[in-house]
Design a protein around this motif. Structure first.
Motif, PDB file in Angstrom:
ATOM      1  N   LEU A 144      40.966  50.273  27.767  1.00 18.41           N
ATOM      2  CA  LEU A 144      40.095  49.234  28.314  1.00 18.41           C
ATOM      3  C   LEU A 144      40.973  48.109  28.826  1.00 18.41           C
ATOM      4  CD1 LEU A 144      37.253  49.061  25.621  1.00 18.41           C
ATOM      5  CD2 LEU A 144      37.322  50.383  27.750  1.00 18.41           C
ATOM      6  N   GLU A 145      40.880  47.840  30.108  1.00 17.54           N
ATOM      7  CA  GLU A 145      41.782  46.879  30.738  1.00 17.54           C
ATOM      8  C   GLU A 145      40.996  45.756  31.397  1.00 17.54           C
ATOM      9  OE1 GLU A 145      44.009  49.298  33.420  1.00 17.54           O
ATOM     10  OE2 GLU A 145      45.311  50.117  31.858  1.00 17.54           O
ATOM     11  N   PHE A 146      41.589  44.561  31.356  1.00 21.58           N
ATOM     12  CA  PHE A 146      40.997  43.413  32.037  1.00 21.58           C
ATOM     13  C   PHE A 146      42.117  42.528  32.538  1.00 21.58           C
ATOM     14  CE2 PHE A 146      39.627  38.952  31.949  1.00 21.58           C
ATOM     15  CZ  PHE A 146      38.590  39.014  32.876  1.00 21.58           C
ATOM     16  N   ASN A 147      42.031  42.147  33.807  1.00 21.10           N
ATOM     17  CA  ASN A 147      43.027  41.285  34.434  1.00 21.10           C
ATOM     18  C   ASN A 147      42.295  40.160  35.152  1.00 21.10           C
ATOM     19  OD1 ASN A 147      44.949  40.065  36.112  1.00 21.10           O
ATOM     20  ND2 ASN A 147      46.094  41.974  36.379  1.00 21.10           N
ATOM     21  N   GLU A 148      42.518  38.929  34.716  1.00 19.78           N
ATOM     22  CA  GLU A 148      41.848  37.781  35.343  1.00 19.78           C
ATOM     23  C   GLU A 148      42.122  37.689  36.841  1.00 19.78           C
ATOM     24  OE1 GLU A 148      41.611  33.828  33.413  1.00 19.78           O
ATOM     25  OE2 GLU A 148      42.903  34.744  31.898  1.00 19.78           O
ATOM     26  N   GLN A 149      43.266  38.191  37.262  1.00 17.33           N
ATOM     27  CA  GLN A 149      43.643  38.088  38.666  1.00 17.33           C
ATOM     28  C   GLN A 149      43.104  39.241  39.499  1.00 17.33           C
ATOM     29  OE1 GLN A 149      45.048  35.204  39.258  1.00 17.33           O
ATOM     30  NE2 GLN A 149      45.118  34.878  37.043  1.00 17.33           N
ATOM     31  N   ARG A 150      42.749  40.342  38.832  1.00 13.65           N
ATOM     32  CA  ARG A 150      42.244  41.503  39.573  1.00 13.65           C
ATOM     33  C   ARG A 150      41.147  42.159  38.736  1.00 13.65           C
ATOM     34  NH1 ARG A 150      43.504  47.039  40.557  1.00 13.65           N
ATOM     35  NH2 ARG A 150      43.181  47.618  42.736  1.00 13.65           N
ATOM     36  N   ILE A 151      40.010  41.498  38.710  1.00 13.75           N
ATOM     37  CA  ILE A 151      38.939  41.884  37.807  1.00 13.75           C
ATOM     38  C   ILE A 151      38.322  43.220  38.187  1.00 13.75           C
ATOM     39  CG2 ILE A 151      36.604  41.225  37.048  1.00 13.75           C
ATOM     40  CD1 ILE A 151      37.689  38.273  37.257  1.00 13.75           C
ATOM     41  N   VAL A 152      38.204  43.505  39.473  1.00  6.38           N
ATOM     42  CA  VAL A 152      37.520  44.719  39.921  1.00  6.38           C
ATOM     43  C   VAL A 152      38.255  45.983  39.519  1.00  6.38           C
ATOM     44  CG1 VAL A 152      36.737  45.995  41.941  1.00  6.38           C
ATOM     45  CG2 VAL A 152      36.373  43.541  41.828  1.00  6.38           C
ATOM     46  N   GLY A 153      39.573  45.998  39.586  1.00  2.00           N
ATOM     47  CA  GLY A 153      40.331  47.197  39.256  1.00  2.00           C
ATOM     48  C   GLY A 153      40.135  48.293  40.292  1.00  2.00           C
ATOM     49  N   ASN A 154      40.468  49.511  39.913  1.00  2.00           N
ATOM     50  CA  ASN A 154      40.392  50.624  40.863  1.00  2.00           C
ATOM     51  C   ASN A 154      38.997  51.228  40.977  1.00  2.00           C
ATOM     52  OD1 ASN A 154      43.190  50.543  41.464  1.00  2.00           O
ATOM     53  ND2 ASN A 154      43.636  51.641  39.559  1.00  2.00           N
ATOM     54  N   ASP A 155      38.192  51.093  39.931  1.00  2.00           N
ATOM     55  CA  ASP A 155      36.851  51.674  39.918  1.00  2.00           C
ATOM     56  C   ASP A 155      35.884  50.615  39.394  1.00  2.00           C
ATOM     57  OD1 ASP A 155      34.468  52.998  39.356  1.00  2.00           O
ATOM     58  OD2 ASP A 155      35.470  54.862  38.761  1.00  2.00           O
ATOM     59  N   PRO A 156      34.951  50.133  40.235  1.00  2.00           N
ATOM     60  CA  PRO A 156      34.032  49.077  39.789  1.00  2.00           C
ATOM     61  C   PRO A 156      33.247  49.437  38.539  1.00  2.00           C
ATOM     62  CG  PRO A 156      33.902  49.345  42.173  1.00  2.00           C
ATOM     63  CD  PRO A 156      34.763  50.463  41.659  1.00  2.00           C
ATOM     64  N   LEU A 157      32.831  50.686  38.404  1.00  2.00           N
ATOM     65  CA  LEU A 157      32.050  51.070  37.230  1.00  2.00           C
ATOM     66  C   LEU A 157      32.889  51.028  35.956  1.00  2.00           C
ATOM     67  CD1 LEU A 157      29.690  53.963  38.406  1.00  2.00           C
ATOM     68  CD2 LEU A 157      29.020  51.751  37.466  1.00  2.00           C
ATOM     69  N   ALA A 178      33.566  39.645  40.460  1.00  2.00           N
ATOM     70  CA  ALA A 178      32.975  40.711  39.647  1.00  2.00           C
ATOM     71  C   ALA A 178      32.927  42.037  40.398  1.00  2.00           C
ATOM     72  CB  ALA A 178      31.564  40.318  39.228  1.00  2.00           C
ATOM     73  N   PRO A 179      32.922  43.153  39.652  1.00  2.00           N
ATOM     74  CA  PRO A 179      32.770  44.471  40.270  1.00  2.00           C
ATOM     75  C   PRO A 179      31.465  44.548  41.064  1.00  2.00           C
ATOM     76  CG  PRO A 179      33.417  44.679  37.967  1.00  2.00           C
ATOM     77  CD  PRO A 179      33.082  43.244  38.188  1.00  2.00           C
ATOM     78  N   ASP A 180      31.509  45.275  42.149  1.00  2.00           N
ATOM     79  CA  ASP A 180      30.347  45.407  43.025  1.00  2.00           C
ATOM     80  C   ASP A 180      30.176  46.882  43.370  1.00  2.00           C
ATOM     81  OD1 ASP A 180      28.216  44.842  44.658  1.00  2.00           O
ATOM     82  OD2 ASP A 180      29.436  44.156  46.354  1.00  2.00           O
ATOM     83  N   GLY A 181      28.966  47.381  43.242  1.00  2.00           N
ATOM     84  CA  GLY A 181      28.726  48.779  43.563  1.00  2.00           C
ATOM     85  C   GLY A 181      27.293  49.168  43.258  1.00  2.00           C
ATOM     86  N   ARG A 182      26.931  50.353  43.621  1.00  2.00           N
ATOM     87  CA  ARG A 182      25.583  50.840  43.381  1.00  2.00           C
ATOM     88  C   ARG A 182      25.288  50.847  41.886  1.00  2.00           C
ATOM     89  NH1 ARG A 182      23.013  55.938  43.015  1.00  2.00           N
ATOM     90  NH2 ARG A 182      25.043  57.000  43.076  1.00  2.00           N
ATOM     91  N   ASP A 183      24.151  50.372  41.518  1.00  2.00           N
ATOM     92  CA  ASP A 183      23.663  50.286  40.129  1.00  2.00           C
ATOM     93  C   ASP A 183      24.237  49.102  39.353  1.00  2.00           C
ATOM     94  OD1 ASP A 183      22.088  52.575  40.431  1.00  2.00           O
ATOM     95  OD2 ASP A 183      23.734  53.897  39.809  1.00  2.00           O
ATOM     96  N   ILE A 184      25.316  48.478  39.819  1.00  2.00           N
ATOM     97  CA  ILE A 184      25.869  47.315  39.122  1.00  2.00           C
ATOM     98  C   ILE A 184      25.008  46.096  39.445  1.00  2.00           C
ATOM     99  CG2 ILE A 184      27.830  45.729  38.998  1.00  2.00           C
ATOM    100  CD1 ILE A 184      29.673  48.091  39.438  1.00  2.00           C
ATOM    101  N   ALA A 185      24.564  45.400  38.410  1.00  2.00           N
ATOM    102  CA  ALA A 185      23.692  44.241  38.607  1.00  2.00           C
ATOM    103  C   ALA A 185      24.038  43.154  37.601  1.00  2.00           C
ATOM    104  CB  ALA A 185      22.225  44.648  38.461  1.00  2.00           C
ATOM    105  N   GLY A 186      23.550  41.943  37.879  1.00  2.00           N
ATOM    106  CA  GLY A 186      23.704  40.821  36.961  1.00  2.00           C
ATOM    107  C   GLY A 186      24.681  39.761  37.401  1.00  2.00           C
ATOM    108  N   TRP A 187      25.432  40.030  38.470  1.00  2.00           N
ATOM    109  CA  TRP A 187      26.484  39.119  38.901  1.00  2.00           C
ATOM    110  C   TRP A 187      26.078  38.233  40.073  1.00  2.00           C
ATOM    111  CZ3 TRP A 187      30.087  38.838  35.391  1.00  2.00           C
ATOM    112  CH2 TRP A 187      30.527  39.969  34.705  1.00  2.00           C
ATOM    113  N   LYS A 188      24.929  38.464  40.673  1.00  2.00           N
ATOM    114  CA  LYS A 188      24.578  37.772  41.922  1.00  2.00           C
ATOM    115  C   LYS A 188      23.305  36.958  41.767  1.00  2.00           C
ATOM    116  CE  LYS A 188      26.828  41.099  45.004  1.00  2.00           C
ATOM    117  NZ  LYS A 188      27.464  41.905  43.935  1.00  2.00           N
ATOM    118  N   ALA A 189      23.251  35.848  42.494  1.00  2.00           N
ATOM    119  CA  ALA A 189      22.121  34.922  42.394  1.00  2.00           C
ATOM    120  C   ALA A 189      20.810  35.576  42.795  1.00  2.00           C
ATOM    121  CB  ALA A 189      22.380  33.692  43.257  1.00  2.00           C
TER     122      ALA A 189
END
Length: 309
Positions: free
Chosen positions: A130-143, A185-196
């Motif tokens: 499980l990885e988290f990087n403040e500078q590159r939050i999205v990573g290689n796979d949004p899910l 934040a990660p963005d992709g199909r089915d991902i929700a909760g990050w947008k106004a």
């Protein structure tokens, strides 16, 4: 400086420092559960592995530049309830987050945060790091990134709430870190909760409220409620309760400016039961006034406050 203030205050709370070694900021109890509707074909062993991985991710990582002793670590709970496993190592879940803060000269811990996020979707392959990087939050796979981004977001909210309760505007640096997660934040199909536009009760709106100047008095409430209210009750119950009445007045002013805000809901989700106990022993006039304000501020729990009248 803010951390120094927090250390002094926690020391005055008579916490016993069991070790001089520096530790991480959180003492989190993590649970991953299979919901009742989850397919019987789902490998429960994977969920057990995920639970262990999440616990290590939260508890062993440094989330700030401050050094916490073991006794200073913030008590919190993360419950990930898996509701669906549609395949391809993808899961849908709800996440319940709780955090508490000690009260001066008492064995009582006050709830800082008690909220549920129903919009969790992520991908997890057993034993993957499980990885988290403040500078590159999205990573290689949004899910894949969505789970750790969501957990990190709520950790920053917890840290911000905790620091706010010990020093005026002490939580701002952590609320800004939560904003950084939202903005990237990660963005992709089915991902929700990050947008106004996805609703008025989600991760976007919580951090927006916490950093919006319209809610600036909320941070005064967090500080005064805990330091001038709860922490004073050991020496003078009436004085501490009066400070909390003043906090209700400040919340009423916020409510009049911005009705039906998410931040108000989050506050009372954490504090409604505590407020009932605080005012149950108040003089009749003070009790009635508090009940009236709380019923107006916290409509979902309005019936609960009727018992104070």
């Amino acid at each position: 400086m803010l951390k120094h203030i927090r250390i002094l205050l926690l020391s005055s709370l008579c916490l016993v420092f069991v070790s001089s070694a520096h530790a991480q900021e959180l003492r989190a109890n993590v649970s991953v559960q299979a919901g009742p509707k989850l397919s019987t074909g789902t490998d429960r062993k994977v969920l057990t592995t995920l639970q262990t991985a999440l616990s290590e991710f939260i508890n062993n990582r440094r989330w700030s530049d401050d050094a916490f002793t073991p006794a200073e670590r913030i008590e919190c709970n993360f419950l990930l309830n898996i509701t669906d496993a549609p395949g391809n190592n993808t899961y849908k879940a709800t996440l319940t987050i709780q955090a508490t803060r000690p009260v001066f000269n008492a064995s009582y811990n006050s709830s800082l945060l008690n909220t549920q996020d129903p919009n969790i979707v992520f991908k997890y392959v057993e034993f993957q790091p499980l990885e988290f990087n403040e500078q590159r939050i999205v990573g290689n796979d949004p899910l894949v990134s969505n789970l750790t981004a969501t957990i990190a977001y709520y950790i920053y909210i917890i840290l911000g709430m905790d620091y706010d309760s010990f020093s005026p505007r002490g939580g701002d640096p952590y609320f800004k870190k939560a904003l950084n997660v939202v903005n990237n934040a990660p963005d992709g199909r089915d991902i929700a909760g990050w947008k106004a536009f996805e609703g008025n009760r989600n991760r976007y709106w919580l951090q927006d409220n916490l950093l919006n100047v319209k809610f600036s008095r909320f941070h005064d409430v967090m500080y005064q409620y805990h330091r001038m209210g709860l922490d004073q009750m050991y020496e003078d119950v009436s004085k501490g309760r009066a400070a909390i009445v003043n906090c209700l007045n400040m919340l009423m002013a916020i409510h009049e400016d911005v009705p039906n805000s998410m931040l108000m809901q989050v506050f009372f989700n954490a504090k409604s039961d505590e407020l009932l106990k605080i005012f149950s022993a108040a003089p009749p006039q003070e009790k009635a006034r508090a009940a009236q304000m709380m019923a107006q501020l916290d409509v979902p729990n309005a019936n609960k406050y009727q018992q104070l009248r």
